[in-house]
Motif scaffolding. Structure first.
Motif, short mmCIF file in Angstrom:
data_model
loop_
_atom_site.label_atom_id
_atom_site.label_comp_id
_atom_site.label_asym_id
_atom_site.label_seq_id
_atom_site.Cartn_x
_atom_site.Cartn_y
_atom_site.Cartn_z
N VAL A 196 -41.47 -57.82 -54.92
CA VAL A 196 -41.06 -59.12 -54.36
C VAL A 196 -39.72 -59.07 -53.65
CG1 VAL A 196 -42.45 -60.47 -55.96
CG2 VAL A 196 -40.11 -59.87 -56.57
N GLY A 197 -38.89 -58.08 -53.94
CA GLY A 197 -37.63 -57.94 -53.22
C GLY A 197 -36.59 -58.99 -53.54
N VAL A 198 -36.75 -59.69 -54.68
CA VAL A 198 -35.74 -60.63 -55.16
C VAL A 198 -35.43 -60.24 -56.61
CG1 VAL A 198 -36.59 -62.49 -53.68
CG2 VAL A 198 -37.41 -62.33 -56.04
N PRO A 199 -34.33 -60.76 -57.19
CA PRO A 199 -34.03 -60.42 -58.58
C PRO A 199 -35.17 -60.81 -59.53
CG PRO A 199 -32.13 -61.43 -57.54
CD PRO A 199 -33.26 -61.57 -56.57
N VAL A 200 -35.48 -59.93 -60.47
CA VAL A 200 -36.55 -60.15 -61.44
C VAL A 200 -36.01 -59.84 -62.84
CG1 VAL A 200 -38.80 -59.39 -62.28
CG2 VAL A 200 -38.39 -59.61 -59.81
N GLY B 86 -40.71 -70.39 -52.12
CA GLY B 86 -39.31 -70.75 -52.24
C GLY B 86 -38.52 -70.11 -53.36
N ALA B 87 -39.18 -69.39 -54.27
CA ALA B 87 -38.45 -68.78 -55.38
C ALA B 87 -37.53 -67.68 -54.87
CB ALA B 87 -39.42 -68.21 -56.41
N GLU B 88 -36.31 -67.67 -55.37
CA GLU B 88 -35.33 -66.65 -55.00
C GLU B 88 -35.05 -65.68 -56.14
OE1 GLU B 88 -31.87 -68.70 -53.54
OE2 GLU B 88 -33.13 -70.12 -52.42
N ALA B 89 -35.67 -65.92 -57.29
CA ALA B 89 -35.60 -65.03 -58.43
C ALA B 89 -36.84 -65.31 -59.28
CB ALA B 89 -34.33 -65.24 -59.24
N ILE B 90 -37.27 -64.29 -60.05
CA ILE B 90 -38.51 -64.39 -60.82
C ILE B 90 -38.25 -64.00 -62.26
CG2 ILE B 90 -40.85 -63.45 -61.13
CD1 ILE B 90 -40.66 -65.18 -58.67
N THR B 91 -38.85 -64.74 -63.19
CA THR B 91 -38.88 -64.34 -64.58
C THR B 91 -40.31 -64.55 -65.10
OG1 THR B 91 -37.81 -64.61 -66.75
CG2 THR B 91 -38.22 -66.61 -65.46
#
Length: 243
Positions: A98-102, A76-81
């Motif tokens: 991952v193709g989402v904002p990081v 379910g994460a839509e962004a990663i840090t």
């Protein structure tokens, strides 16, 4: 109304990749879920000790971070840090995978903060280990290679507890003193510093005290992640009439 699925967890769009450590995570620490004014998802990366990531350049850990990031996105994460500013080394690979904002590192804020400062002022960095923060880390974060940097290696508590992992208890007062001392040394050596970025994700608990002591703005992983969340979940200001 029709509800749509497709993932396992809802309402927590931000995923945090955690190092494998057991030191205390007080309020304000990235690994304390109570730090955040919104829900987050955590995933501990096995084998990613602070010592291995900071002192040994996270050697051999990229596959584990890629796998853990993909798992966060799958639930379910839509962004990663990430839980360590030294993981700027993996910024490009994680974002591509991952193709989402990081946003891997608080150091990514350096160019933004520099753009805000008046002429003649520079961004300075307080890090857990200045000797380990290499040009590769800075370049990956988009930070200048000649940026003033001071670390906490010579302190009595912060580095020893967080990086060397010598104990599972921490004297918060002594840890704060180490961070404040590093900030004061930074300003003494580089009076042109007009703002400070804290590399270490365990330093936000001391940011307010550092701001008061130094008299300049202080940015950290909390400012980075709340900025990221603001884009992933913009604040709603009420119903709009759209023609």
């Amino acid at each position: 109304m029709i509800a749509y699925g497709g993932k396992a967890v809802y309402g927590a769009p931000l995923g945090i990749l955690m190092l494998e450590a057991r030191f205390p995570r007080i309020q304000g620490d990235m690994g304390n879920a109570g730090t955040w004014p919104f829900p987050v998802l955590y995933r501990v990366v096995k084998g990613a000790s602070p010592e291995r990531v900071v002192l040994h350049g996270a050697a051999g850990l990229l596959p584990s971070f890629l796998e853990a990031a993909a798992e966060l996105v799958s639930v379910g994460a839509e962004a990663i840090t990430t839980n360590c500013g030294f993981l700027s080394l993996f910024q490009r690979e994680l974002a591509a995978h991952v193709g989402v904002p990081v946003a891997t590192s608080a150091l990514m804020q350096v160019p933004w903060v520099q753009a805000m400062l008046p002429p003649g002022k520079r961004v300075g960095v307080v890090t857990v280990s200045a000797g380990s923060l290499t040009p590769r880390h800075l370049e990956a974060a988009g930070a200048p290679l000649d940026m003033p940097v001071v670390g906490t290696e010579d302190g009595v508590e912060f580095f020893r507890v967080l990086i060397l992992g010598e104990k599972q208890d921490m004297d918060v007062g002594l840890a704060a003193a180490d961070v404040l001392d590093a900030g004061r040394r930074l300003m003494a050596r580089h009076p042109e510093v007009g703002a400070v970025v804290l590399e270490c994700t365990n330093m936000p608990p001391y940011a307010a005290a550092l701001r008061a002591a130094l008299g300049v703005p202080v940015f950290d992983v909390y400012s980075l992640v709340t900025w990221l969340q603001a884009g992933v979940r913009p604040r709603e200001f009420g119903a709009l009439s759209v023609a």
